[in-house]
Motif scaffolding. Structure first.
Motif, PDB file in Angstrom:
ATOM      1  N   THR A 100       2.273 -11.784  14.067  1.00 54.10           N
ATOM      2  CA  THR A 100       2.251 -10.667  13.122  1.00 54.10           C
ATOM      3  C   THR A 100       3.191  -9.555  13.568  1.00 54.10           C
ATOM      4  OG1 THR A 100      -0.064 -11.195  12.599  1.00 54.10           O
ATOM      5  CG2 THR A 100       0.748  -9.029  11.935  1.00 54.10           C
ATOM      6  N   ALA A 101       3.144  -9.209  14.863  1.00 54.77           N
ATOM      7  CA  ALA A 101       4.023  -8.148  15.366  1.00 54.77           C
ATOM      8  C   ALA A 101       5.493  -8.528  15.233  1.00 54.77           C
ATOM      9  CB  ALA A 101       3.680  -7.847  16.829  1.00 54.77           C
ATOM     10  N   SER A 102       5.812  -9.786  15.507  1.00 49.81           N
ATOM     11  CA  SER A 102       7.207 -10.225  15.389  1.00 49.81           C
ATOM     12  C   SER A 102       7.646 -10.299  13.927  1.00 49.81           C
ATOM     13  CB  SER A 102       7.406 -11.573  16.079  1.00 49.81           C
ATOM     14  OG  SER A 102       6.551 -12.557  15.539  1.00 49.81           O
ATOM     15  N   SER A 103       6.707 -10.512  13.009  1.00 53.16           N
ATOM     16  CA  SER A 103       7.039 -10.470  11.579  1.00 53.16           C
ATOM     17  C   SER A 103       7.448  -9.057  11.174  1.00 53.16           C
ATOM     18  CB  SER A 103       5.850 -10.942  10.736  1.00 53.16           C
ATOM     19  OG  SER A 103       5.549 -12.297  10.974  1.00 53.16           O
ATOM     20  N   ILE A 104       6.745  -8.057  11.722  1.00 50.40           N
ATOM     21  CA  ILE A 104       7.127  -6.667  11.463  1.00 50.40           C
ATOM     22  C   ILE A 104       8.528  -6.396  12.012  1.00 50.40           C
ATOM     23  CG2 ILE A 104       6.575  -4.247  11.954  1.00 50.40           C
ATOM     24  CD1 ILE A 104       3.630  -5.075  12.114  1.00 50.40           C
ATOM     25  N   ALA A 105       8.761  -6.850  13.254  1.00 48.21           N
ATOM     26  CA  ALA A 105      10.076  -6.640  13.869  1.00 48.21           C
ATOM     27  C   ALA A 105      11.179  -7.318  13.062  1.00 48.21           C
ATOM     28  CB  ALA A 105      10.061  -7.167  15.306  1.00 48.21           C
ATOM     29  N   ALA A 106      10.909  -8.539  12.562  1.00 45.77           N
ATOM     30  CA  ALA A 106      11.912  -9.241  11.763  1.00 45.77           C
ATOM     31  C   ALA A 106      12.175  -8.517  10.450  1.00 45.77           C
ATOM     32  CB  ALA A 106      11.456 -10.671  11.497  1.00 45.77           C
ATOM     33  N   GLY A 107      11.114  -8.016   9.816  1.00 47.71           N
ATOM     34  CA  GLY A 107      11.272  -7.321   8.553  1.00 47.71           C
ATOM     35  C   GLY A 107      12.025  -6.012   8.670  1.00 47.71           C
ATOM     36  N   LEU A 108      12.011  -5.411   9.856  1.00 45.38           N
ATOM     37  CA  LEU A 108      12.699  -4.129  10.074  1.00 45.38           C
ATOM     38  C   LEU A 108      14.022  -4.306  10.816  1.00 45.38           C
ATOM     39  CD1 LEU A 108       9.622  -1.940  11.146  1.00 45.38           C
ATOM     40  CD2 LEU A 108      10.621  -2.184   8.859  1.00 45.38           C
ATOM     41  N   ALA A 109      14.486  -5.548  10.987  1.00 48.32           N
ATOM     42  CA  ALA A 109      15.669  -5.830  11.805  1.00 48.32           C
ATOM     43  C   ALA A 109      16.907  -5.096  11.277  1.00 48.32           C
ATOM     44  CB  ALA A 109      15.931  -7.332  11.832  1.00 48.32           C
ATOM     45  N   ASP A 178      18.698  -5.930  -0.274  1.00 44.15           N
ATOM     46  CA  ASP A 178      18.363  -5.570   1.109  1.00 44.15           C
ATOM     47  C   ASP A 178      16.866  -5.661   1.374  1.00 44.15           C
ATOM     48  OD1 ASP A 178      19.164  -4.551   3.762  1.00 44.15           O
ATOM     49  OD2 ASP A 178      17.900  -2.850   3.193  1.00 44.15           O
ATOM     50  N   LEU A 179      16.048  -5.099   0.493  1.00 39.92           N
ATOM     51  CA  LEU A 179      14.603  -5.083   0.731  1.00 39.92           C
ATOM     52  C   LEU A 179      13.983  -6.459   0.522  1.00 39.92           C
ATOM     53  CD1 LEU A 179      11.992  -3.536   1.317  1.00 39.92           C
ATOM     54  CD2 LEU A 179      11.889  -2.961  -1.136  1.00 39.92           C
ATOM     55  N   GLY A 180      14.523  -7.253  -0.396  1.00 40.96           N
ATOM     56  CA  GLY A 180      13.890  -8.516  -0.773  1.00 40.96           C
ATOM     57  C   GLY A 180      13.663  -9.454   0.396  1.00 40.96           C
ATOM     58  N   TRP A 181      14.706  -9.715   1.197  1.00 40.66           N
ATOM     59  CA  TRP A 181      14.538 -10.653   2.309  1.00 40.66           C
ATOM     60  C   TRP A 181      13.618 -10.091   3.376  1.00 40.66           C
ATOM     61  CZ3 TRP A 181      15.672  -9.478   7.309  1.00 40.66           C
ATOM     62  CH2 TRP A 181      16.565  -8.412   7.557  1.00 40.66           C
ATOM     63  N   ARG A 182      13.569  -8.751   3.504  1.00 39.94           N
ATOM     64  CA  ARG A 182      12.655  -8.141   4.483  1.00 39.94           C
ATOM     65  C   ARG A 182      11.196  -8.369   4.075  1.00 39.94           C
ATOM     66  NH1 ARG A 182      15.584  -4.839   7.900  1.00 39.94           N
ATOM     67  NH2 ARG A 182      17.712  -4.377   7.189  1.00 39.94           N
ATOM     68  N   LEU A 183      10.936  -8.350   2.784  1.00 37.79           N
ATOM     69  CA  LEU A 183       9.571  -8.592   2.306  1.00 37.79           C
ATOM     70  C   LEU A 183       9.107 -10.007   2.630  1.00 37.79           C
ATOM     71  CD1 LEU A 183       9.674  -6.844  -1.196  1.00 37.79           C
ATOM     72  CD2 LEU A 183       8.602  -6.000   0.899  1.00 37.79           C
ATOM     73  N   THR A 184      10.031 -10.950   2.758  1.00 35.62           N
ATOM     74  CA  THR A 184       9.628 -12.314   3.079  1.00 35.62           C
ATOM     75  C   THR A 184       9.019 -12.412   4.475  1.00 35.62           C
ATOM     76  OG1 THR A 184      11.805 -12.959   3.937  1.00 35.62           O
ATOM     77  CG2 THR A 184      11.428 -13.247   1.573  1.00 35.62           C
ATOM     78  N   PHE A 185       9.351 -11.483   5.356  1.00 40.53           N
ATOM     79  CA  PHE A 185       8.712 -11.424   6.672  1.00 40.53           C
ATOM     80  C   PHE A 185       7.485 -10.517   6.645  1.00 40.53           C
ATOM     81  CE2 PHE A 185      13.158 -12.451   7.748  1.00 40.53           C
ATOM     82  CZ  PHE A 185      12.949 -13.591   8.495  1.00 40.53           C
ATOM     83  N   LEU A 186       7.597  -9.377   5.981  1.00 37.38           N
ATOM     84  CA  LEU A 186       6.515  -8.396   5.992  1.00 37.38           C
ATOM     85  C   LEU A 186       5.286  -8.868   5.231  1.00 37.38           C
ATOM     86  CD1 LEU A 186       8.642  -5.149   5.461  1.00 37.38           C
ATOM     87  CD2 LEU A 186       7.665  -6.016   7.604  1.00 37.38           C
ATOM     88  N   VAL A 187       5.442  -9.869   4.344  1.00 34.53           N
ATOM     89  CA  VAL A 187       4.293 -10.386   3.612  1.00 34.53           C
ATOM     90  C   VAL A 187       3.284 -11.033   4.551  1.00 34.53           C
ATOM     91  CG1 VAL A 187       5.211 -12.714   3.172  1.00 34.53           C
ATOM     92  CG2 VAL A 187       3.694 -11.630   1.489  1.00 34.53           C
ATOM     93  N   ASN A 188       3.707 -11.408   5.764  1.00 37.85           N
ATOM     94  CA  ASN A 188       2.782 -11.984   6.753  1.00 37.85           C
ATOM     95  C   ASN A 188       1.805 -10.965   7.311  1.00 37.85           C
ATOM     96  OD1 ASN A 188       4.191 -14.450   6.656  1.00 37.85           O
ATOM     97  ND2 ASN A 188       5.623 -13.776   8.227  1.00 37.85           N
ATOM     98  N   VAL A 189       2.179  -9.698   7.290  1.00 37.61           N
ATOM     99  CA  VAL A 189       1.445  -8.684   8.059  1.00 37.61           C
ATOM    100  C   VAL A 189       0.007  -8.510   7.578  1.00 37.61           C
ATOM    101  CG1 VAL A 189       1.419  -6.274   8.798  1.00 37.61           C
ATOM    102  CG2 VAL A 189       3.583  -7.539   8.690  1.00 37.61           C
ATOM    103  N   PRO A 190      -0.265  -8.287   6.288  1.00 38.48           N
ATOM    104  CA  PRO A 190      -1.671  -8.119   5.898  1.00 38.48           C
ATOM    105  C   PRO A 190      -2.525  -9.346   6.186  1.00 38.48           C
ATOM    106  CG  PRO A 190      -0.229  -8.266   3.963  1.00 38.48           C
ATOM    107  CD  PRO A 190       0.647  -8.095   5.148  1.00 38.48           C
ATOM    108  N   ILE A 191      -1.965 -10.541   6.004  1.00 38.14           N
ATOM    109  CA  ILE A 191      -2.735 -11.761   6.299  1.00 38.14           C
ATOM    110  C   ILE A 191      -3.057 -11.818   7.784  1.00 38.14           C
ATOM    111  CG2 ILE A 191      -2.737 -14.284   6.222  1.00 38.14           C
ATOM    112  CD1 ILE A 191      -0.821 -14.121   3.875  1.00 38.14           C
ATOM    113  N   GLY A 192      -2.065 -11.515   8.633  1.00 45.54           N
ATOM    114  CA  GLY A 192      -2.286 -11.552  10.075  1.00 45.54           C
ATOM    115  C   GLY A 192      -3.318 -10.545  10.525  1.00 45.54           C
ATOM    116  N   VAL A 193      -3.255  -9.339  10.003  1.00 43.79           N
ATOM    117  CA  VAL A 193      -4.217  -8.292  10.394  1.00 43.79           C
ATOM    118  C   VAL A 193      -5.628  -8.675   9.984  1.00 43.79           C
ATOM    119  CG1 VAL A 193      -4.907  -5.899   9.992  1.00 43.79           C
ATOM    120  CG2 VAL A 193      -2.496  -6.448  10.399  1.00 43.79           C
TER     121      VAL A 193
END
Length: 505
Positions: A100-109, A178-193
């Protein structure tokens, strides 16, 4: 032997967990599996958007996929053994946290280097959590319920494969360049939490236990740690997997990289020697090599490795064919897998409820479905090439591939691990998954290379049919192993570990 004995002879389960608690644990496991699989399929669709958004070159894009696959495959077996020893629930939640943490990092890369570093870490998280999921199903479910649990596991696999590409295409179009591909990583965050919170609430306590008490008598805490965790064996096997996978994942490397393949063979030989020596000294190795004398485990591991060696390339070839060969969009490409994935979900649930009754015969029928799907899909592509048949007929023929996936993966997992002692459930499941990772990496590299080589002399249609033919040959080998396993069982060949090593419980 009767097929119903395929699973029932594994009388290993954790009876301390009530039935309702087992199904709540499974819910958390499946939510995380769903997250990790959706993440993989979304990234495949998002690569062009990532290239534009980060100004990444082709090597950067390659490592977005390969970096994840590499760390995932390298740490599987060691992570599985760590869960066996230290507590599967705790290691699982650590893996979810890292993922989950690495998904956040990827989404903000901010750049490609950052993204690829995050993907390496994400692979580590996935490598930690996946063996625990298989081990916990093995631990908390028995007989028919275990088959049902693996059936639900396969259903989630099918649904996630269907949703991933379509969801990825939707997020990329909705979020913009720009935002679209970042959402593909950030969508993991709520499920992981949510999974972490529910795991902390529902998983049996303690999440971790003291591992070094399993190996008394060694001088001092460090000595007991070494005897229990087998760090030498872990490092040797990790290096062997790394040296084998790296040449297939680093496509732009020099010919010298292929020298790593014989090195991987040497490392495997050293690992086997070490594990035998380690066990002779009275220690508990990371993998009890006696499990390979369990016929169902060895045969099932080979079947699964061969299956992934061939079948995972199908969707790569379909995506290349419809996008490059036919000029369709990424979203349209994703739609080709939806009926197949839904069929996979149905077949996995059906097979999971009946695996105790029919045993390995379900897997064999599934492999026949795969061969039928390949043949029919080749026919559609050929008719499209010469008689202008609509390419969308592939939705129908590829549905047989979905039926194959649901009939092979989860039932084979159930049958392969049925007779493995609970003490080695995590590491044994990780061996099966490592075979899957190796098969996937080698298969995609070799089969796509053959397709592109054929493409220099012919059309996309004939090149893809060539790739399907190679996949069919691999599946015939898997089918032969399925019949071998069925023959071994009917002969009554001993299929369990020797009694001297069956003290795991």
């Amino acid at each position: 032997m009767p097929a119903s004995q395929d699973v029932k002879r594994s009388g290993q389960s954790d009876g301390s967990v009530a039935r309702s608690e087992r199904w709540r644990i499974l819910f958390v496991l499946l939510a995380v599996i769903f997250m990790s699989l959706v993440s993989v399929s979304i990234v495949n669709v998002a690569l062009p958007a990532i290239q534009r958004g980060l100004n990444a070159d082709s090597s950067d894009l390659q490592w977005v996929l390969s970096g994840y696959a590499l760390t995932f495959g390298v740490f599987l077996v060691a992570a599985g053994r760590a869960g066996d020893i230290m507590g599967r629930g705790g290691i699982f939640l650590v893996g979810v946290g890292i993922f989950t943490a690495s998904s956040i990092a990827a989404g903000l890369a901010p750049d490609a280097m950052w993204l690829n570093t995050a993907r390496f870490v994400q692979g580590l998280g996935s490598g930690l959590l996946n063996p625990q999921g298989v081990g916990m199903i093995q631990q908390y479910f028995l007989r028919e319920e275990r088959g049902r649990a693996f059936g639900y596991f396969g259903t989630v696999v099918g649904i996630s494969v269907a949703i991933g590409p379509v969801l990825g295409g939707f997020l990329i179009e909705a979020g913009g360049p720009d935002l679209g591909w970042r959402l593909t990583f950030l969508v993991n965050v709520p499920i992981g939490v949510i999974a972490i919170l529910l795991g902390l609430l529902w998983f049996p306590k303690p999440l971790f236990h003291r591992p070094f008490e399993l190996a008394p008598g060694a001088p001092g805490l460090f000595g007991r740690a070494v005897r229990t965790l087998d760090p030498v064996g872990s490092v040797l096997l990790a290096l062997a997997v790394l040296s084998f996978l790296y040449p297939f994942l680093e496509h732009r490397g020099t010919g010298l990289l292929w020298g790593l393949l014989p090195l991987s063979g040497v490392l495997v030989w050293l690992w086997l020697r070490w594990e035998r020596y380690f066990a002779r000294r009275g220690n508990k190795p990371m993998v009890d090599l006696e499990i390979f004398r369990t016929g169902s485990f060895t045969n099932g591991t080979i079947i699964m490795s061969l299956y992934f060696l061939g079948m995972t390339s199908i969707w790569v070839l379909v995506a290349l064919y419809v996008q490059i060969g036919e000029g369709m969009t990424a979203l349209e490409s994703g739609l080709f897998g939806v009926p197949s994935a839904l069929c996979s979900a149905f077949a996995a649930n059906w097979a999971g409820r009946r695996v105790n009754r029919y045993g390995r015969r379900i897997v064999i029928v599934g492999l026949f479905f795969a061969l039928l799907g390949l043949t029919a899909s080749s026919g559609v592509i050929m008719l499209h090439e010469y008689f202008d048949l609509g390419v969308w007929w592939l939705l129908l023929t590829l549905s047989f591939i979905g039926l194959a996936q649901g009939s092979v993966i989860s039932p084979n997992q159930t049958l392969t691990l049925a007779e493995v002692p609970l003490e080695y459930a995590g590491s044994s499941g990780a061996i099966v998954q490592t075979g899957q990772r190796v098969g996937t990496s080698v298969g995609i590299a070799v089969i796509t290379a053959a397709v592109f080589a054929t493409l220099e002399y012919t059309s996309w249609s004939l090149a893809v049919i060539t790739g399907f033919a190679l996949i069919g040959l691999v599946l015939l080998a898997a089918l032969a192993m399925g019949f071998k396993d069925l023959h071994d069982r009917r002969k009554g060949q001993p299929a369990t570990m020797p009694a001297r090593r069956s003290h795991a419980e």
